[in-house]
Motif scaffolding. Structure first.
Motif, PDB file in Angstrom:
ATOM      1  N   VAL A 215      26.812   6.945 -34.719  1.00 29.73           N
ATOM      2  CA  VAL A 215      26.445   8.281 -34.259  1.00 29.73           C
ATOM      3  C   VAL A 215      25.316   8.811 -35.122  1.00 29.73           C
ATOM      4  CG1 VAL A 215      27.255  10.616 -33.760  1.00 29.73           C
ATOM      5  CG2 VAL A 215      28.845   8.695 -33.609  1.00 29.73           C
ATOM      6  N   SER A 216      24.292   9.345 -34.475  1.00 29.58           N
ATOM      7  CA  SER A 216      23.191   9.999 -35.175  1.00 29.58           C
ATOM      8  C   SER A 216      22.880  11.304 -34.444  1.00 29.58           C
ATOM      9  CB  SER A 216      21.953   9.095 -35.206  1.00 29.58           C
ATOM     10  OG  SER A 216      20.870   9.764 -35.831  1.00 29.58           O
ATOM     11  N   GLY A 217      23.352  12.403 -35.011  1.00 33.20           N
ATOM     12  CA  GLY A 217      23.204  13.675 -34.330  1.00 33.20           C
ATOM     13  C   GLY A 217      23.999  13.678 -33.033  1.00 33.20           C
ATOM     14  N   LEU A 218      23.324  13.895 -31.907  1.00 38.06           N
ATOM     15  CA  LEU A 218      23.983  13.889 -30.603  1.00 38.06           C
ATOM     16  C   LEU A 218      23.872  12.549 -29.903  1.00 38.06           C
ATOM     17  CD1 LEU A 218      22.848  17.373 -29.227  1.00 38.06           C
ATOM     18  CD2 LEU A 218      25.029  16.790 -30.315  1.00 38.06           C
ATOM     19  N   GLU A 219      23.253  11.568 -30.576  1.00 35.86           N
ATOM     20  CA  GLU A 219      23.043  10.270 -29.951  1.00 35.86           C
ATOM     21  C   GLU A 219      24.022   9.227 -30.478  1.00 35.86           C
ATOM     22  OE1 GLU A 219      18.575   9.715 -28.230  1.00 35.86           O
ATOM     23  OE2 GLU A 219      19.022   8.858 -30.194  1.00 35.86           O
ATOM     24  N   PHE A 220      24.372   8.299 -29.599  1.00 30.53           N
ATOM     25  CA  PHE A 220      25.230   7.171 -29.947  1.00 30.53           C
ATOM     26  C   PHE A 220      24.436   5.877 -29.773  1.00 30.53           C
ATOM     27  CE2 PHE A 220      27.953  10.515 -28.297  1.00 30.53           C
ATOM     28  CZ  PHE A 220      28.997  10.567 -29.212  1.00 30.53           C
ATOM     29  N   ARG A 221      24.786   4.903 -30.596  1.00 32.47           N
ATOM     30  CA  ARG A 221      24.247   3.556 -30.404  1.00 32.47           C
ATOM     31  C   ARG A 221      25.419   2.603 -30.322  1.00 32.47           C
ATOM     32  NH1 ARG A 221      22.939  -1.091 -32.893  1.00 32.47           N
ATOM     33  NH2 ARG A 221      23.722  -0.386 -34.923  1.00 32.47           N
ATOM     34  N   VAL A 222      25.468   1.828 -29.253  1.00 31.74           N
ATOM     35  CA  VAL A 222      26.602   0.952 -28.972  1.00 31.74           C
ATOM     36  C   VAL A 222      26.239  -0.495 -29.269  1.00 31.74           C
ATOM     37  CG1 VAL A 222      28.086   0.047 -27.135  1.00 31.74           C
ATOM     38  CG2 VAL A 222      27.568   2.478 -27.225  1.00 31.74           C
ATOM     39  N   GLU A 223      27.164  -1.198 -29.894  1.00 27.17           N
ATOM     40  CA  GLU A 223      27.024  -2.646 -30.053  1.00 27.17           C
ATOM     41  C   GLU A 223      27.731  -3.318 -28.878  1.00 27.17           C
ATOM     42  OE1 GLU A 223      28.103  -4.279 -33.800  1.00 27.17           O
ATOM     43  OE2 GLU A 223      27.155  -2.660 -34.962  1.00 27.17           O
ATOM     44  N   ARG A 224      26.996  -4.119 -28.135  1.00 29.74           N
ATOM     45  CA  ARG A 224      27.529  -4.685 -26.901  1.00 29.74           C
ATOM     46  C   ARG A 224      28.282  -5.988 -27.181  1.00 29.74           C
ATOM     47  NH1 ARG A 224      25.785  -1.640 -22.918  1.00 29.74           N
ATOM     48  NH2 ARG A 224      23.862  -0.462 -23.151  1.00 29.74           N
ATOM     49  N   ARG A 225      29.460  -5.840 -27.695  1.00 28.71           N
ATOM     50  CA  ARG A 225      30.324  -6.989 -27.895  1.00 28.71           C
ATOM     51  C   ARG A 225      31.745  -6.601 -27.529  1.00 28.71           C
ATOM     52  NH1 ARG A 225      30.433  -7.429 -34.547  1.00 28.71           N
ATOM     53  NH2 ARG A 225      30.950  -5.243 -34.971  1.00 28.71           N
ATOM     54  N   GLN A 226      32.420  -7.552 -26.921  1.00 28.75           N
ATOM     55  CA  GLN A 226      33.797  -7.375 -26.472  1.00 28.75           C
ATOM     56  C   GLN A 226      33.945  -6.171 -25.525  1.00 28.75           C
ATOM     57  OE1 GLN A 226      36.063  -7.277 -30.153  1.00 28.75           O
ATOM     58  NE2 GLN A 226      36.269  -9.499 -30.123  1.00 28.75           N
ATOM     59  N   LEU A 227      32.930  -5.983 -24.688  1.00 28.28           N
ATOM     60  CA  LEU A 227      32.989  -4.926 -23.685  1.00 28.28           C
ATOM     61  C   LEU A 227      33.368  -5.533 -22.333  1.00 28.28           C
ATOM     62  CD1 LEU A 227      29.809  -2.817 -24.563  1.00 28.28           C
ATOM     63  CD2 LEU A 227      32.197  -2.302 -25.118  1.00 28.28           C
ATOM     64  N   PRO A 228      33.977  -4.751 -21.442  1.00 28.46           N
ATOM     65  CA  PRO A 228      34.381  -5.307 -20.143  1.00 28.46           C
ATOM     66  C   PRO A 228      33.174  -5.641 -19.271  1.00 28.46           C
ATOM     67  CG  PRO A 228      34.723  -2.934 -20.175  1.00 28.46           C
ATOM     68  CD  PRO A 228      34.355  -3.328 -21.574  1.00 28.46           C
ATOM     69  N   GLY A 229      33.298  -6.689 -18.475  1.00 28.08           N
ATOM     70  CA  GLY A 229      32.243  -7.043 -17.541  1.00 28.08           C
ATOM     71  C   GLY A 229      32.265  -6.160 -16.311  1.00 28.08           C
ATOM     72  N   TRP A 230      31.109  -5.972 -15.695  1.00 18.92           N
ATOM     73  CA  TRP A 230      30.999  -5.078 -14.555  1.00 18.92           C
ATOM     74  C   TRP A 230      30.752  -5.800 -13.235  1.00 18.92           C
ATOM     75  CZ3 TRP A 230      32.235  -0.643 -12.699  1.00 18.92           C
ATOM     76  CH2 TRP A 230      31.554  -0.102 -11.610  1.00 18.92           C
ATOM     77  N   LYS A 231      30.134  -6.964 -13.257  1.00 19.83           N
ATOM     78  CA  LYS A 231      29.662  -7.597 -12.020  1.00 19.83           C
ATOM     79  C   LYS A 231      30.801  -7.823 -11.029  1.00 19.83           C
ATOM     80  CE  LYS A 231      26.827 -11.353 -10.227  1.00 19.83           C
ATOM     81  NZ  LYS A 231      25.983 -12.534 -10.552  1.00 19.83           N
ATOM     82  N   LEU A 232      31.893  -8.416 -11.472  1.00 22.30           N
ATOM     83  CA  LEU A 232      32.994  -8.720 -10.562  1.00 22.30           C
ATOM     84  C   LEU A 232      33.637  -7.436 -10.040  1.00 22.30           C
ATOM     85  CD1 LEU A 232      34.427 -11.102  -9.299  1.00 22.30           C
ATOM     86  CD2 LEU A 232      36.016 -11.129 -11.249  1.00 22.30           C
ATOM     87  N   VAL A 233      33.787  -6.444 -10.919  1.00 21.54           N
ATOM     88  CA  VAL A 233      34.352  -5.155 -10.508  1.00 21.54           C
ATOM     89  C   VAL A 233      33.467  -4.505  -9.453  1.00 21.54           C
ATOM     90  CG1 VAL A 233      34.964  -2.829 -11.297  1.00 21.54           C
ATOM     91  CG2 VAL A 233      35.509  -4.813 -12.718  1.00 21.54           C
ATOM     92  N   SER A 234      32.150  -4.558  -9.667  1.00 20.43           N
ATOM     93  CA  SER A 234      31.206  -3.968  -8.727  1.00 20.43           C
ATOM     94  C   SER A 234      31.251  -4.671  -7.370  1.00 20.43           C
ATOM     95  CB  SER A 234      29.788  -4.043  -9.298  1.00 20.43           C
ATOM     96  OG  SER A 234      28.844  -3.548  -8.390  1.00 20.43           O
ATOM     97  N   LEU A 235      31.307  -5.999  -7.384  1.00 23.11           N
ATOM     98  CA  LEU A 235      31.344  -6.755  -6.136  1.00 23.11           C
ATOM     99  C   LEU A 235      32.623  -6.477  -5.347  1.00 23.11           C
ATOM    100  CD1 LEU A 235      29.942 -10.208  -7.320  1.00 23.11           C
ATOM    101  CD2 LEU A 235      28.811  -8.552  -5.819  1.00 23.11           C
ATOM    102  N   ALA A 236      33.718  -6.218  -6.059  1.00 19.27           N
ATOM    103  CA  ALA A 236      35.003  -5.994  -5.384  1.00 19.27           C
ATOM    104  C   ALA A 236      35.143  -4.579  -4.842  1.00 19.27           C
ATOM    105  CB  ALA A 236      36.153  -6.279  -6.349  1.00 19.27           C
ATOM    106  N   GLY A 237      34.313  -3.639  -5.329  1.00 18.71           N
ATOM    107  CA  GLY A 237      34.506  -2.235  -5.023  1.00 18.71           C
ATOM    108  C   GLY A 237      34.513  -1.902  -3.544  1.00 18.71           C
ATOM    109  N   LYS A 238      33.423  -2.163  -2.840  1.00 22.86           N
ATOM    110  CA  LYS A 238      33.328  -1.793  -1.425  1.00 22.86           C
ATOM    111  C   LYS A 238      34.320  -2.564  -0.553  1.00 22.86           C
ATOM    112  CE  LYS A 238      28.746   0.257  -0.975  1.00 22.86           C
ATOM    113  NZ  LYS A 238      28.456   0.450  -2.389  1.00 22.86           N
ATOM    114  N   PRO A 239      34.461  -3.899  -0.716  1.00 20.72           N
ATOM    115  CA  PRO A 239      35.471  -4.595   0.103  1.00 20.72           C
ATOM    116  C   PRO A 239      36.873  -4.031  -0.073  1.00 20.72           C
ATOM    117  CG  PRO A 239      33.985  -6.188  -0.883  1.00 20.72           C
ATOM    118  CD  PRO A 239      33.647  -4.854  -1.496  1.00 20.72           C
ATOM    119  N   LEU A 240      37.261  -3.696  -1.301  1.00 23.64           N
ATOM    120  CA  LEU A 240      38.589  -3.126  -1.523  1.00 23.64           C
ATOM    121  C   LEU A 240      38.739  -1.793  -0.803  1.00 23.64           C
ATOM    122  CD1 LEU A 240      39.402  -3.823  -5.288  1.00 23.64           C
ATOM    123  CD2 LEU A 240      40.747  -4.547  -3.304  1.00 23.64           C
ATOM    124  N   ASN A 241      37.742  -0.939  -0.924  1.00 25.04           N
ATOM    125  CA  ASN A 241      37.845   0.381  -0.315  1.00 25.04           C
ATOM    126  C   ASN A 241      37.778   0.311   1.198  1.00 25.04           C
ATOM    127  OD1 ASN A 241      37.799   2.847  -2.357  1.00 25.04           O
ATOM    128  ND2 ASN A 241      36.672   1.172  -3.289  1.00 25.04           N
TER     129      ASN A 241
END
Length: 303
Positions: A215-241
């Motif tokens: 954290v620096s003031g009002l800004e955050f900097r994220v280290e992109r490790r061990q974060l959830p993947g989005w591609k499969l979730v995104s692809l499943a979204g419209k078909p599921l709904n």
């Protein structure tokens, strides 16, 4: 810090709702099978009770096995439309019903679905609960939803930015991934309704979710490790709904009354609901559409 997040979410859940909302849920809850009722959505944000009030009814029903359990695992929840007369005023509710266990699994991000955590990262109120254990379990699931959503915000947001940047990225992508009437720009409205709240929630949820950030003031900097993947979730979204909408066409209790109210609210034209339409809304839909178009044409000629 995890205690601070739990305290924040619990404070929102126990905030006093309008008396009409309490009475409405009291008239609908079934103590023998329900665990908790959660109120969420646009009317909670705006306080306009003339619209549709959105609820999740969490039940004690265990997760079923076999084919029926598989269908429920993919195409939950059950949806119904309810109208309740309180002292001569009609209040309208859309109720999504599913088991507390299923709700918790989805909130924890253990499914490909965004539906639960994208909604319950937003403020909600616990209107009714069967007992303290059920109330606590519902609260824990809501905390899990906040953590899951924040982790996806880290995945989808910038390397460096404000809390609003991360939440905006999250909501725009989840709105786009789901088959929804609202466009992705609705995300800005959701965040704008509680900017300070979302700014406070983000670091608490990241710490609880194991996201590495600075954290620096009002800004955050994220280290992109061990974060959830989005591609499969995104692809499943419209078909599921879309699949859920197809299921709702056959199982949505009160679908005809719900559609008629939406038509009247948006066009001013009342479509009468016959017993046939109430029982077979799909079969009655073409006739209702024809009557609507005829009434619209008549209104244009009268001008």
């Amino acid at each position: 810090m995890s205690g601070a997040l739990t305290a924040l979410v619990e404070a929102e859940l126990v905030a006093p709702p309008p008396a009409e909302v309490m009475r409405l849920v009291a008239s609908l809850a079934v103590p023998e099978q329900d665990a908790a009722w959660l109120y969420y959505g646009s009317t909670l944000r705006t306080g306009d009770l003339s619209g549709i009030l959105d609820f999740y009814c969490l039940t004690h029903r265990p997760i079923r096995r076999g084919l029926r359990g598989l269908v429920e695992a993919i195409l939950w929840p059950e949806v119904s439309y309810q109208e309740v007369d309180l002292d001569g005023v009609i209040y309208r509710a859309k109720v999504a019903t599913l088991s507390l266990d299923r709700f918790r699994r989805a909130a924890e991000g253990r499914t490909l679905d965004t539906t639960i955590w994208a909604r319950f990262v937003q403020p909600a109120q616990r209107i009714w609960s069967a007992d303290p254990a059920s109330a606590a379990a519902a609260a824990q699931a809501c905390v899990a939803a906040v953590v899951t959503a924040a982790r996806f915000a880290a995945t989808l947001g910038p390397d460096r930015g404000t809390a609003s940047d991360y939440w905006t990225a999250l909501f725009r992508r989840t709105y786009a991934a789901e088959f929804r009437v609202e466009n992705a720009g609705r995300a800005d409205t959701v965040i704008a309704s509680a900017l300070d709240r979302y700014a406070a929630v983000l670091p608490l949820a990241w710490r609880q979710g194991g996201v590495v950030f600075e954290v620096s003031g009002l800004e955050f900097r994220v280290e992109r490790r061990q974060l959830p993947g989005w591609k499969l979730v995104s692809l499943a979204g419209k078909p599921l709904n879309i699949a859920r909408l197809a299921k709702a066409a056959f199982t949505f209790e009160g679908a005809a009354r719900y559609a008629a109210w939406k038509i009247q609210r948006h066009t001013g034209i009342e479509i009468p609901i016959t017993p046939f339409a109430e029982r077979y809304p799909l079969l009655a839909a073409p006739g209702a559409w024809w009557r609507l178009r005829r009434r619209q044409a008549e209104a244009r000629r009268e001008r």
